[in-house]
Design an enzyme around this catalytic site. Structure first.
Site, PDB file in Angstrom:
ATOM      1  N   GLU A  79       0.853  -1.188   0.000  1.00 34.59           N
ATOM      2  CA  GLU A  79       0.000   0.000   0.000  1.00 34.59           C
ATOM      3  C   GLU A  79       0.891   1.241   0.000  1.00 34.59           C
ATOM      4  O   GLU A  79       0.442   2.329   0.334  1.00 34.59           O
ATOM      5  CB  GLU A  79      -0.986  -0.014   1.168  1.00 34.59           C
ATOM      6  CG  GLU A  79      -0.376  -0.283   2.517  1.00 34.59           C
ATOM      7  CD  GLU A  79      -1.421  -0.357   3.607  1.00 34.59           C
ATOM      8  OE1 GLU A  79      -2.155   0.628   3.773  1.00 34.59           O
ATOM      9  OE2 GLU A  79      -1.486  -1.380   4.292  1.00 34.59           O
ATOM     10  N   CYS A 111      -3.394  -3.913   4.481  1.00 35.22           N
ATOM     11  CA  CYS A 111      -2.456  -4.936   4.981  1.00 35.22           C
ATOM     12  C   CYS A 111      -2.845  -6.349   4.562  1.00 35.22           C
ATOM     13  O   CYS A 111      -2.118  -7.304   4.831  1.00 35.22           O
ATOM     14  CB  CYS A 111      -2.375  -4.871   6.494  1.00 35.22           C
ATOM     15  SG  CYS A 111      -1.861  -3.275   7.092  1.00 35.22           S
ATOM     16  N   HIS A 233      -2.150 -10.296  12.448  1.00 34.69           N
ATOM     17  CA  HIS A 233      -1.673  -9.041  11.859  1.00 34.69           C
ATOM     18  C   HIS A 233      -1.343  -8.113  13.037  1.00 34.69           C
ATOM     19  O   HIS A 233      -2.115  -8.021  13.993  1.00 34.69           O
ATOM     20  CB  HIS A 233      -2.774  -8.425  10.973  1.00 34.69           C
ATOM     21  CG  HIS A 233      -2.464  -7.014  10.585  1.00 34.69           C
ATOM     22  ND1 HIS A 233      -1.324  -6.679   9.895  1.00 34.69           N
ATOM     23  CD2 HIS A 233      -3.119  -5.845  10.835  1.00 34.69           C
ATOM     24  CE1 HIS A 233      -1.297  -5.366   9.720  1.00 34.69           C
ATOM     25  NE2 HIS A 233      -2.368  -4.837  10.279  1.00 34.69           N
TER      26      HIS A 233
HETATM   27  P1  HMG Z   1      -3.751   6.376  21.519  1.00 34.48           P
HETATM   28  O1  HMG Z   1      -5.047   7.079  21.607  1.00 34.48           O
HETATM   29  O2  HMG Z   1      -2.551   7.236  21.471  1.00 34.48           O
HETATM   30  O3  HMG Z   1      -3.480   5.417  22.726  1.00 34.48           O
HETATM   31  O4  HMG Z   1      -3.801   5.456  20.227  1.00 34.48           O
HETATM   32  P2  HMG Z   1      -4.442   4.981  23.941  1.00 34.48           P
HETATM   33  O5  HMG Z   1      -4.760   6.141  24.784  1.00 34.48           O
HETATM   34  O6  HMG Z   1      -5.566   4.145  23.411  1.00 34.48           O
HETATM   35  O7  HMG Z   1      -3.419   4.045  24.699  1.00 34.48           O
HETATM   36  C1  HMG Z   1      -2.937   2.879  24.121  1.00 34.48           C
HETATM   37  C2  HMG Z   1      -2.786   1.833  25.242  1.00 34.48           C
HETATM   38  O8  HMG Z   1      -1.721   2.257  26.090  1.00 34.48           O
HETATM   39  C3  HMG Z   1      -4.031   1.703  26.135  1.00 34.48           C
HETATM   40  O9  HMG Z   1      -4.114   0.337  26.476  1.00 34.48           O
HETATM   41  C4  HMG Z   1      -3.631   2.515  27.367  1.00 34.48           C
HETATM   42  O10 HMG Z   1      -4.304   2.095  28.557  1.00 34.48           O
HETATM   43  C5  HMG Z   1      -2.145   2.216  27.443  1.00 34.48           C
HETATM   44  P3  HMG Z   1      -5.503  -0.463  26.215  1.00 34.48           P
HETATM   45  O11 HMG Z   1      -6.514   0.192  27.052  1.00 34.48           O
HETATM   46  O12 HMG Z   1      -5.817  -0.305  24.741  1.00 34.48           O
HETATM   47  O13 HMG Z   1      -5.184  -1.870  26.589  1.00 34.48           O
HETATM   48  N1  HMG Z   1      -1.373   3.207  28.200  1.00 34.48           N
HETATM   49  C6  HMG Z   1      -0.372   2.895  29.025  1.00 34.48           C
HETATM   50  N2  HMG Z   1       0.137   1.693  29.424  1.00 34.48           N
HETATM   51  C7  HMG Z   1       1.183   1.724  30.296  1.00 34.48           C
HETATM   52  N3  HMG Z   1       1.708   2.873  30.811  1.00 34.48           N
HETATM   53  C8  HMG Z   1       1.229   4.072  30.450  1.00 34.48           C
HETATM   54  C9  HMG Z   1       0.133   4.115  29.520  1.00 34.48           C
HETATM   55  N4  HMG Z   1      -0.568   5.129  28.956  1.00 34.48           N
HETATM   56  C10 HMG Z   1      -1.484   4.553  28.145  1.00 34.48           C
HETATM   57  N5  HMG Z   1       1.748   5.175  30.954  1.00 34.48           N
HETATM   58  C11 HMG Z   1      -3.795   3.721  18.621  1.00 34.48           C
HETATM   59  C12 HMG Z   1      -3.512   4.085  20.077  1.00 34.48           C
HETATM   60  C13 HMG Z   1      -3.444   2.273  18.375  1.00 34.48           C
HETATM   61  C14 HMG Z   1      -5.268   3.953  18.339  1.00 34.48           C
HETATM   62  C15 HMG Z   1      -2.919   4.653  17.715  1.00 34.48           C
HETATM   63  O14 HMG Z   1      -1.562   4.321  17.866  1.00 34.48           O
HETATM   64  C16 HMG Z   1      -3.261   4.594  16.241  1.00 34.48           C
HETATM   65  O15 HMG Z   1      -4.118   5.311  15.762  1.00 34.48           O
HETATM   66  N6  HMG Z   1      -2.542   3.715  15.466  1.00 34.48           N
HETATM   67  C17 HMG Z   1      -2.748   3.573  14.022  1.00 34.48           C
HETATM   68  C18 HMG Z   1      -3.964   2.729  13.698  1.00 34.48           C
HETATM   69  C19 HMG Z   1      -3.855   1.301  14.137  1.00 34.48           C
HETATM   70  O16 HMG Z   1      -2.760   0.780  14.386  1.00 34.48           O
HETATM   71  N7  HMG Z   1      -4.995   0.588  14.185  1.00 34.48           N
HETATM   72  C20 HMG Z   1      -5.006  -0.818  14.536  1.00 34.48           C
HETATM   73  C21 HMG Z   1      -6.110  -1.625  13.853  1.00 34.48           C
HETATM   74  S1  HMG Z   1      -6.285  -1.232  12.129  1.00 34.48           S
HETATM   75  C22 HMG Z   1      -5.071  -2.219  11.323  1.00 34.48           C
HETATM   76  O17 HMG Z   1      -4.519  -3.073  11.919  1.00 34.48           O
HETATM   77  C23 HMG Z   1      -4.788  -1.898   9.896  1.00 34.48           C
HETATM   78  C24 HMG Z   1      -3.491  -1.173   9.660  1.00 34.48           C
HETATM   79  O18 HMG Z   1      -2.402  -2.042   9.840  1.00 34.48           O
HETATM   80  C25 HMG Z   1      -3.494  -0.574   8.255  1.00 34.48           C
HETATM   81  C26 HMG Z   1      -3.767  -1.484   7.084  1.00 34.48           C
HETATM   82  O19 HMG Z   1      -4.562  -2.399   7.090  1.00 34.48           O
HETATM   83  O20 HMG Z   1      -3.199  -1.171   6.040  1.00 34.48           O
HETATM   84  C27 HMG Z   1      -3.291  -0.001  10.598  1.00 34.48           C
END
Ligand code: HMG
Length: 389
Positions: A79, A111, A233
């Site tokens: 992609e 992906c 994935h």
């Molecule tokens: P965010 O809003 O920055 O993070 O985005 P958050 O607030 O949700 O925190 C993440 C985790 O860290 C949470 O854990 C927090 O509790 C924890 P959870 O509740 O989820 O278990 N946390 C901590 N832990 C320890 N110590 C601390 C602390 N603070 C917080 N101090 C998000 C996270 C993944 C949404 C962001 O990184 C993002 O937008 N990523 C890009 C999109 C993505 O990866 N999506 C995944 C599914 S889609 C997919 O897989 C397709 C893709 O590969 C593309 C394709 O297909 O081509 C992306």
């Protein structure tokens, strides 16, 4: 007749950014990245490495080991396409000196592209059992600087030789899949960086995992206990544990103790934790990690694999690890590559991120960086010029 992955090889760029460095710069607790999403380092591709060179670098050990005969198709899943018309597979075909009697094309569904390619490759081999297909998957994951997606960036490539009587993994014919038209993650043609609704994308990943699993179960009659390990994935590695939990809930089976959860998924996370999201290559990077790290041989064991591509497409499938597979891995070569990577400072990371290749078609020469055997030397008359190092 068994059909599947005869050889598999992963390649990552020679540079990385430690996520603790990024956390400090962004004023975030480093544990959010390292523990919260489960990422330690992100691989960074220097300007003279693109999807073509990453994929050719991943594939070279395979063609050197297996030979080039009977490779009748190259499928390139990405992609991060570099051209709207010409398939990246054609560039790789020349760099790898493959036979002229060969079909070359590019596939795309976020992906999921590599899984679609793997399935198409298996179908072609079923029709012509003497033929082999080279499946390439390479991506450079980019999100806006300072966005929530930034710590999940990464880069890398996987190459897989698909054949009859495979030496590494025989694919089971049953597969469960699911599709739905959604906007969770996308990259319009005018943008270098993906747009994403992060929380929604994670929710849809987990929802479609269950849809695909239910279909897989209905098609194959298998349950969770039929799989020795799982490869998911991995947009970030923590999602493997969330996925395992969802699968057990959906199957009505109690989640096993932490140690067993760890055994089921953790070996497969070892490389992605160090590279970040490699999009199309991700699931197969996870498979490579499992094969390289499982402490006892996996001969004869069935693995469960889940592929997700935003947009969206999900597939759950399985395969059986072949006897003696360990002799056919590239473990030492890959470990040496990962161990010799260079850590970037934050400033160097940002400079590479912002490196501006002319967008008006002007000629350009790329300075040589560290990397695998192939590099992008320049752009002249609108044509990319690749060269061996
Ligand atoms: P965010 O809003 O920055 O993070 O985005 P958050 O607030 O949700 O925190 C993440 C985790 O860290 C949470 O854990 C927090 O509790 C924890 P959870 O509740 O989820 O278990 N946390 C901590 N832990 C320890 N110590 C601390 C602390 N603070 C917080 N101090 C998000 C996270 C993944 C949404 C962001 O990184 C993002 O937008 N990523 C890009 C999109 C993505 O990866 N999506 C995944 C599914 S889609 C997919 O897989 C397709 C893709 O590969 C593309 C394709 O297909 O081509 C992306």
């Amino acid at each position: 007749m068994n059909i599947g992955i005869d050889l598999i090889s992963f390649h990552a760029p020679a540079y990385y950014l430690d996520l603790r460095v990024l956390a400090e710069k962004r004023g975030v607790d480093p544990d959010k990245f390292v523990v919260g999403i489960g990422q330690e380092r992100m691989a960074v591709a220097p300007p003279d490495q693109d999807i073509v060179t990453l994929a050719a670098n991943a594939a070279l050990p395979i063609v050197e080991k297996a030979g080039r005969e009977n490779i009748e198709m190259v499928l390139f899943a990405t992609e991060s396409s570099i051209d709207q018309s010409k398939a990246a597979a054609c560039f790789c075909h020349r760099l790898l000196e493959l036979p002229a009697r060969c079909r070359c094309l590019e596939t795309k569904e976020a992906c999921y592209g590599a899984t679609a390619s793997l399935r198409m490759a298996a179908a072609m081999v079923a029709q012509r059992p003497q033929s082999k297909v080279l499946v390439l998957a390479a991506d450079i994951a980019r999100y806006d600087l300072s966005s929530p997606g930034e710590p999940t960036q990464g880069a890398g490539a996987v190459a897989m030789l698909v054949s009859a009587h495979p030496r590494v993994l025989a694919l089971d014919p049953h597969s469960g899949f699911y599709t739905e038209d959604i906007m969770d993650f996308w990259r319009p043609n005018y943008r270098e960086e993906a747009l994403v609704d992060g929380k929604y994308s994670t929710r849809m990943y987990l929802t479609t995992l269950i849809e695909a699993w239910n279909d897989y179960q209905a098609q194959s009659g298998r349950g969770l206990a039929d799989h020795a390990h799982y490869c998911f994935h991995l947009p970030f590695t923590k999602i493997a544990y969330k996925s395992l939990e969802r699968l057990h809930k959906a199957a009505g089976v109690p989640l096993p103790p932490k140690e067993e959860q760890h055994r089921l998924v953790d070996y497969a996370l070892r490389y992605n934790r160090l590279t970040g999201n490699t999009y199309a290559a991700c699931l197969y990077e996870a498979l490579t990690a499992l094969l390289d790290h499982a402490p006892t041989p996996l001969d004869g064991q069935r693995l469960g694999l889940f592929s997700y591509g935003s947009g969206c497409m999900a597939e759950f499938f399985s395969g059986v690890v072949q006897r003696g597979y360990r002799q056919h891995l590239f473990t030492e070569q890959l470990r040496a590559e990962l161990d010799s990577r260079v850590a970037l400072t934050y400033r160097q990371y940002e400079d590479i991120f912002n490196y501006g290749v002319p967008r008006d078609g002007a000629d350009h020469v790329f300075a040589p960086y560290r990397g695998g055997p192939f590099r992008l030397a320049g752009i002249k008359d609108h044509k990319r010029r690749y060269e061996p190092k």
